[in-house]
Design a protein around this motif. Structure first.
Motif, PDB file in Angstrom:
ATOM      1  N   GLU A  78       6.052  53.354   1.644  1.00  0.00           N
ATOM      2  CA  GLU A  78       6.293  53.042   3.055  1.00  0.00           C
ATOM      3  C   GLU A  78       6.737  51.591   3.224  1.00  0.00           C
ATOM      4  O   GLU A  78       7.649  51.305   4.009  1.00  0.00           O
ATOM      5  CB  GLU A  78       5.075  53.322   3.921  1.00  0.00           C
ATOM      6  CG  GLU A  78       5.410  53.089   5.377  1.00  0.00           C
ATOM      7  CD  GLU A  78       4.339  53.484   6.354  1.00  0.00           C
ATOM      8  OE1 GLU A  78       4.570  53.242   7.547  1.00  0.00           O
ATOM      9  OE2 GLU A  78       3.303  54.022   5.951  1.00  0.00           O
ATOM     10  N   ARG A  79       6.119  50.665   2.490  1.00  0.00           N
ATOM     11  CA  ARG A  79       6.551  49.263   2.570  1.00  0.00           C
ATOM     12  C   ARG A  79       8.024  49.128   2.165  1.00  0.00           C
ATOM     13  O   ARG A  79       8.805  48.449   2.825  1.00  0.00           O
ATOM     14  CB  ARG A  79       5.671  48.367   1.691  1.00  0.00           C
ATOM     15  CG  ARG A  79       4.321  48.043   2.306  1.00  0.00           C
ATOM     16  CD  ARG A  79       3.601  46.937   1.567  1.00  0.00           C
ATOM     17  NE  ARG A  79       3.361  47.208   0.167  1.00  0.00           N
ATOM     18  CZ  ARG A  79       2.307  47.874  -0.308  1.00  0.00           C
ATOM     19  NH1 ARG A  79       1.390  48.329   0.517  1.00  0.00           N
ATOM     20  NH2 ARG A  79       2.168  48.077  -1.599  1.00  0.00           N
ATOM     21  N   ARG A  82      10.254  50.735   4.826  1.00  0.00           N
ATOM     22  CA  ARG A  82      10.239  49.917   6.046  1.00  0.00           C
ATOM     23  C   ARG A  82      11.265  48.783   5.914  1.00  0.00           C
ATOM     24  O   ARG A  82      12.019  48.508   6.849  1.00  0.00           O
ATOM     25  CB  ARG A  82       8.828  49.378   6.250  1.00  0.00           C
ATOM     26  CG  ARG A  82       8.568  48.780   7.584  1.00  0.00           C
ATOM     27  CD  ARG A  82       7.087  48.381   7.640  1.00  0.00           C
ATOM     28  NE  ARG A  82       6.834  47.570   8.778  1.00  0.00           N
ATOM     29  CZ  ARG A  82       6.131  47.951   9.824  1.00  0.00           C
ATOM     30  NH1 ARG A  82       5.598  49.152   9.868  1.00  0.00           N
ATOM     31  NH2 ARG A  82       5.944  47.134  10.830  1.00  0.00           N
ATOM     32  N   ARG A 106       0.940  54.325  15.000  1.00  0.00           N
ATOM     33  CA  ARG A 106       2.045  54.179  14.034  1.00  0.00           C
ATOM     34  C   ARG A 106       3.398  54.362  14.724  1.00  0.00           C
ATOM     35  O   ARG A 106       4.349  53.658  14.433  1.00  0.00           O
ATOM     36  CB  ARG A 106       1.903  55.191  12.896  1.00  0.00           C
ATOM     37  CG  ARG A 106       0.582  55.128  12.180  1.00  0.00           C
ATOM     38  CD  ARG A 106       0.460  54.028  11.184  1.00  0.00           C
ATOM     39  NE  ARG A 106       1.353  54.329  10.086  1.00  0.00           N
ATOM     40  CZ  ARG A 106       2.132  53.441   9.506  1.00  0.00           C
ATOM     41  NH1 ARG A 106       2.109  52.199   9.862  1.00  0.00           N
ATOM     42  NH2 ARG A 106       2.927  53.793   8.530  1.00  0.00           N
ATOM     43  N   TYR A 110       6.392  51.457  14.898  1.00  0.00           N
ATOM     44  CA  TYR A 110       7.774  51.676  14.480  1.00  0.00           C
ATOM     45  C   TYR A 110       8.751  51.518  15.642  1.00  0.00           C
ATOM     46  O   TYR A 110       9.857  50.999  15.463  1.00  0.00           O
ATOM     47  CB  TYR A 110       7.943  53.019  13.770  1.00  0.00           C
ATOM     48  CG  TYR A 110       7.696  52.899  12.291  1.00  0.00           C
ATOM     49  CD1 TYR A 110       8.741  52.733  11.395  1.00  0.00           C
ATOM     50  CD2 TYR A 110       6.405  52.911  11.782  1.00  0.00           C
ATOM     51  CE1 TYR A 110       8.521  52.598  10.036  1.00  0.00           C
ATOM     52  CE2 TYR A 110       6.168  52.773  10.429  1.00  0.00           C
ATOM     53  CZ  TYR A 110       7.215  52.619   9.557  1.00  0.00           C
ATOM     54  OH  TYR A 110       6.992  52.474   8.211  1.00  0.00           O
ATOM     55  N   LEU A 113       9.165  47.856  15.916  1.00  0.00           N
ATOM     56  CA  LEU A 113       9.936  47.368  14.774  1.00  0.00           C
ATOM     57  C   LEU A 113      11.428  47.659  14.970  1.00  0.00           C
ATOM     58  O   LEU A 113      12.276  46.785  14.763  1.00  0.00           O
ATOM     59  CB  LEU A 113       9.441  48.033  13.484  1.00  0.00           C
ATOM     60  CG  LEU A 113      10.199  47.685  12.210  1.00  0.00           C
ATOM     61  CD1 LEU A 113       9.827  46.290  11.741  1.00  0.00           C
ATOM     62  CD2 LEU A 113       9.891  48.703  11.122  1.00  0.00           C
TER      63      LEU A 113
END
Length: 177
Positions: A78-79, A82, A106, A110, A113
């Protein structure tokens, strides 16, 4: 909303917007997130998938690595994805994030982000009744690929269903199967 109408609407948004469109898939295992995401990928969206990243990086669940390593691999993946999402948005690439987004927290992270990096998010919630999920998961368990890496038992499905935070009033598009 029907799936075909949602895809058409997303393609129109892709065409009409200068900002990158980031589609966030949301649903329980077996709801059709990857199938929908693959259709968008065929239309030029970049697709990000934790399951496929783990499969290509570490191999098969329980065969190439121990089951207890999965959560750590999932976090690493996931990192990585992302970062890739941020790069895609910076390059004004349209993207579909093929995660489950089962927690509102979550989803909100997102959304923020995506907006912070100049993108426009669309949350697509695939709503499927439990019996249909069971039918689909039986079929999926016969496959051998990244998206069927481990069998979803009745116990796991019940845990998923009980823990799923259904989007409501979050600007979601709901597609019912």
């Amino acid at each position: 909303m029907q799936e075909a109408a949602a895809i058409e609407n997303l393609l129109q948004r892709k065409q009409d917007n200068e900002a990158a469109v980031a589609v966030m898939m949301c649903g329980v295992a077996g709801s059709g997130k990857t199938t929908f995401a693959l259709k968008l990928e065929q239309e030029g969206f970049a697709r990000l998938s934790i399951d496929e990243d783990i499969w290509s990086t570490h191999g098969r669940y329980g065969l190439d690595y121990p089951e207890e390593a999965y959560e750590s691999f999932k976090e690493q993946s996931e990192r990585k994805l992302r970062k890739e999402l941020i790069e895609l948005l910076a390059g004004k690439r349209h993207v579909v994030v093929d995660f489950s987004f089962w927690q509102q927290r979550r989803r909100d992270e997102y959304k923020q982000l995506i907006e912070q990096h100049g993108g426009q998010w669309v949350l697509v919630h695939l709503k499927v009744e439990p019996e249909e999920l069971r039918r689909r998961l039986r079929i999926r368990s016969a496959r051998f690929d990244a998206n069927a890496a481990f069998t979803i038992t009745e116990e796991i499905l019940t845990r998923f269903l009980n823990g799923f935070e259904t989007p409501a009033g979050e600007g979601e598009w709901v597609i019912e199967a």
